[in-house]
Design an enzyme around this catalytic site. Structure first.
Site, PDB file in Angstrom:
ATOM      1  N   CYS A 192     -56.169 136.447 118.401  1.00 27.58           N
ATOM      2  CA  CYS A 192     -54.943 137.430 118.671  1.00 27.58           C
ATOM      3  C   CYS A 192     -54.058 136.933 119.550  1.00 27.58           C
ATOM      4  O   CYS A 192     -52.916 136.605 119.303  1.00 27.58           O
ATOM      5  CB  CYS A 192     -55.452 138.654 118.625  1.00 27.58           C
ATOM      6  SG  CYS A 192     -56.330 139.250 117.038  1.00 27.58           S
TER       7      CYS A 192
HETATM    8  N1  NAD Z   1     -60.362 140.112 114.773  1.00 28.71           N
HETATM    9  C1  NAD Z   1     -59.844 140.897 115.213  1.00 28.71           C
HETATM   10  O1  NAD Z   1     -60.178 140.999 116.350  1.00 28.71           O
HETATM   11  C2  NAD Z   1     -58.264 141.401 114.742  1.00 28.71           C
HETATM   12  C3  NAD Z   1     -57.851 142.634 115.571  1.00 28.71           C
HETATM   13  C4  NAD Z   1     -56.662 142.940 115.117  1.00 28.71           C
HETATM   14  C5  NAD Z   1     -55.882 142.696 114.076  1.00 28.71           C
HETATM   15  N2  NAD Z   1     -56.390 141.275 113.612  1.00 28.71           N
HETATM   16  C6  NAD Z   1     -55.605 140.747 112.263  1.00 28.71           C
HETATM   17  O2  NAD Z   1     -56.358 141.091 111.103  1.00 28.71           O
HETATM   18  C7  NAD Z   1     -56.055 139.989 110.160  1.00 28.71           C
HETATM   19  C8  NAD Z   1     -57.489 139.455 109.700  1.00 28.71           C
HETATM   20  O3  NAD Z   1     -58.079 138.937 110.747  1.00 28.71           O
HETATM   21  P1  NAD Z   1     -59.823 138.538 110.606  1.00 28.71           P
HETATM   22  O4  NAD Z   1     -60.143 138.480 112.204  1.00 28.71           O
HETATM   23  O5  NAD Z   1     -60.408 139.769 109.856  1.00 28.71           O
HETATM   24  O6  NAD Z   1     -59.512 137.360 109.762  1.00 28.71           O
HETATM   25  P2  NAD Z   1     -60.764 136.834 109.176  1.00 28.71           P
HETATM   26  O7  NAD Z   1     -60.534 135.265 109.044  1.00 28.71           O
HETATM   27  O8  NAD Z   1     -62.096 137.095 109.959  1.00 28.71           O
HETATM   28  O9  NAD Z   1     -60.994 137.307 107.844  1.00 28.71           O
HETATM   29  C9  NAD Z   1     -60.032 137.209 106.591  1.00 28.71           C
HETATM   30  C10 NAD Z   1     -60.676 137.076 105.329  1.00 28.71           C
HETATM   31  O10 NAD Z   1     -59.424 137.216 104.321  1.00 28.71           O
HETATM   32  C11 NAD Z   1     -59.812 136.332 103.248  1.00 28.71           C
HETATM   33  N3  NAD Z   1     -58.778 135.971 102.534  1.00 28.71           N
HETATM   34  C12 NAD Z   1     -57.906 134.885 102.658  1.00 28.71           C
HETATM   35  N4  NAD Z   1     -57.049 134.922 101.665  1.00 28.71           N
HETATM   36  C13 NAD Z   1     -57.572 135.990 101.027  1.00 28.71           C
HETATM   37  C14 NAD Z   1     -56.716 136.449  99.801  1.00 28.71           C
HETATM   38  N5  NAD Z   1     -55.673 136.008  99.251  1.00 28.71           N
HETATM   39  N6  NAD Z   1     -57.435 137.601  99.157  1.00 28.71           N
HETATM   40  C15 NAD Z   1     -58.619 138.141  99.822  1.00 28.71           C
HETATM   41  N7  NAD Z   1     -58.926 137.410 100.796  1.00 28.71           N
HETATM   42  C16 NAD Z   1     -58.515 136.474 101.371  1.00 28.71           C
HETATM   43  C17 NAD Z   1     -60.636 135.008 103.985  1.00 28.71           C
HETATM   44  O11 NAD Z   1     -61.405 134.328 103.100  1.00 28.71           O
HETATM   45  C18 NAD Z   1     -61.420 135.797 105.214  1.00 28.71           C
HETATM   46  O12 NAD Z   1     -62.751 135.944 104.764  1.00 28.71           O
HETATM   47  C19 NAD Z   1     -55.257 138.950 110.872  1.00 28.71           C
HETATM   48  O13 NAD Z   1     -53.707 139.273 110.648  1.00 28.71           O
HETATM   49  C20 NAD Z   1     -55.414 139.454 112.305  1.00 28.71           C
HETATM   50  O14 NAD Z   1     -54.483 138.895 113.192  1.00 28.71           O
HETATM   51  C21 NAD Z   1     -57.626 140.906 113.737  1.00 28.71           C
END
Ligand code: NAD
Length: 416
Positions: free
Chosen positions: A257
């Site tokens: 992030c």
């Molecule tokens: N991890 C954190 O601490 C955090 C905190 C706040 C915001 N975010 C934001 O949240 C979002 C997700 O982050 P994350 O850490 O959960 O990512 P992640 O990579 O852990 O999970 C995302 C998931 O989405 C899936 N995916 C990709 N394309 C897809 C589609 N078209 N349809 C369905 N599933 C699909 C992937 O296979 C993956 O499992 C990002 O924008 C990130 O910046 C993350």
């Protein structure tokens, strides 16, 4: 309600499970069949969700995991939690685009779509909405509702549902529906006037941390040259009970992030206004340099001991980007290791939090932080002070320690 959470990662899975626990029927949709398989077998890969909790919602039939888009049919609310990475400094929104196309095919009058993925202001209304409208043939705000609600993910003190949740909509009806949904999951929701405000709020939160950490890192470099103990100075400043937030130096800002999200805004500002976002660029610059600085300090220390870095045996302790974290994404340790290897050092890494095999970003042998390994090393760099490290053992056995976390002291220790 029938809820779809698209993306079953660190953000999507906790939300999906919590929504199921409060009484919704939830489909956890993910394009990664391996993840779906694990979830369907009741195995959670996200620290915030115990496998036992996952198994309860699976067994009671209120949650299912699938990679089959046909299972999205009939949803009332869909939440998008897909990745938003940077590629060569440019936001990659293709995951949101493709997810929007899939959801658009299942959009019906009266349904709601919420974006939770972090992105620059305008993403919901300028990117997500047009795709949903084009694919579904329906009109946002008239036939269906939409909005943005950023994820904050709690910490030890602030639980998932105890952390206030910002909510926004493309119009008042959307805001009402989205607030209503999250009111059933979070203890406090905070409505804001529009999606761009919510999108920017998330970036302000991350930029605040990114800029402040980079600022203390630059100060640490200057203070070391001035011969002042930056850590003591920070602790002294932190005795002011108001107007100060404590940040501490380290080998660089990592994770998925903080080093990424601020650059979404600077990219957007450059694109739309043609000007640089100077604070973010400066912070990114300092941050990129920190691993080089750590290596420079180490080379100087070895030099003082009459030892060239080439051929020296160096042990890196704590490879994750954050205290007690379990992943290596964008961790400065990879760059520190790479630089030292280039200089000819024999580098080894130890991190009790990272299982063997999950360290693909790190091209150095993994070892345990045993007293033998520490004794055999010419120098130890404490990059991250995980609780499972035995600090007295490190202090007692190391010939020299560069301590990037201010946890050790003694004649063989230098702090960053
Ligand atoms: N991890 C954190 O601490 C955090 C905190 C706040 C915001 N975010 C934001 O949240 C979002 C997700 O982050 P994350 O850490 O959960 O990512 P992640 O990579 O852990 O999970 C995302 C998931 O989405 C899936 N995916 C990709 N394309 C897809 C589609 N078209 N349809 C369905 N599933 C699909 C992937 O296979 C993956 O499992 C990002 O924008 C990130 O910046 C993350």
């Amino acid at each position: 309600m029938q809820i779809v959470v698209a993306g079953q990662g660190y953000v999507g899975l906790p939300l999906a499970v919590r929504a199921a626990e409060v009484g919704h029927h939830v489909v956890g949709y993910d394009v990664d069949p391996h993840r779906v398989q694990q979830l369907a077998a009741g195995q959670s890969y996200v620290r915030d969700v115990d496998s036992s909790r996952l198994r309860v919602v699976l067994d009671t039939g209120v949650y299912s995991a699938t990679a089959d888009a046909a299972a999205l049919a009939g949803f009332d609310i869909a939440v998008i939690t897909v990745p938003t990475p940077l590629r060569d400094g440019v936001p990659d929104l293709t995951y949101i685009e493709s997810c929007a196309r899939t959801l658009g095919e299942h959009l019906r009058p009266g349904t709601t779509v919420v974006l939770e993925s972090t992105s620059y202001p305008g993403t919901t209304e300028e990117l997500l909405l047009p795709i949903l409208e084009e694919v579904s043939g329906l009109k946002g705000g008239v036939d269906f509702l939409a909005g943005f609600s950023p994820e904050r993910i709690g910490n030890k003190r602030w639980s998932f549902d105890g952390t206030p949740k910002l909510v926004s909509g493309i119009d008042a009806k959307s805001l009402d529906a989205i607030k209503g949904f999250y009111d059933g999951i979070f203890q406090t929701t905070v409505p804001v006037s529009g999606t761009k405000v919510a999108e920017l709020a998330k970036l302000i939160e991350n930029i605040f941390r990114f800029v402040n950490i980079s600022m203390v890192n630059e100060m640490a470099m200057l203070a070391a040259s001035l011969g002042v103990n930056i850590w003591e100075a920070i602790d002294a400043a932190a005795t002011k009970p108001f107007g100060f937030t404590r940040f501490t130096p380290g080998p660089g800002v990592g994770g998925h992030c903080l080093p990424v999200d601020p650059l979404f805004l600077s990219w957007k500002v450059q694109q739309e206004l043609g000007v640089p976002f100077r604070f973010v660029e400066l912070a990114a610059d300092v941050n990129r340099y920190m691993p080089d600085y750590v290596v420079r300090r180490l080379v100087e220390a070895l030099d003082k001991r009459g030892m060239p870095v080439s051929g020296s045996r160096i042990l890196l302790l704590g490879l994750t980007y954050k205290y007690n974290a379990t992943d290596l994404r964008n961790s400065p340790s990879a760059r520190v290791a790479e630089l030292l290897v280039t200089l000819g050092a024999q580098v080894r890494g130890a991190d009790p939090n990272i299982p063997e095999g999950e360290d693909t970003e790190l091209n150095v042998p993994r070892v345990d932080a045993s007293s033998e390994e520490i004794t055999a090393s010419d120098a130890v760099v404490l990059l991250m002070d995980h609780p499972r490290f035995d600090l007295p053992v490190i202090q007692k056995n190391a010939a020299y320690v560069l301590d990037c976390r201010n946890r050790l002291s003694g004649p063989n220790v230098e702090i960053l």
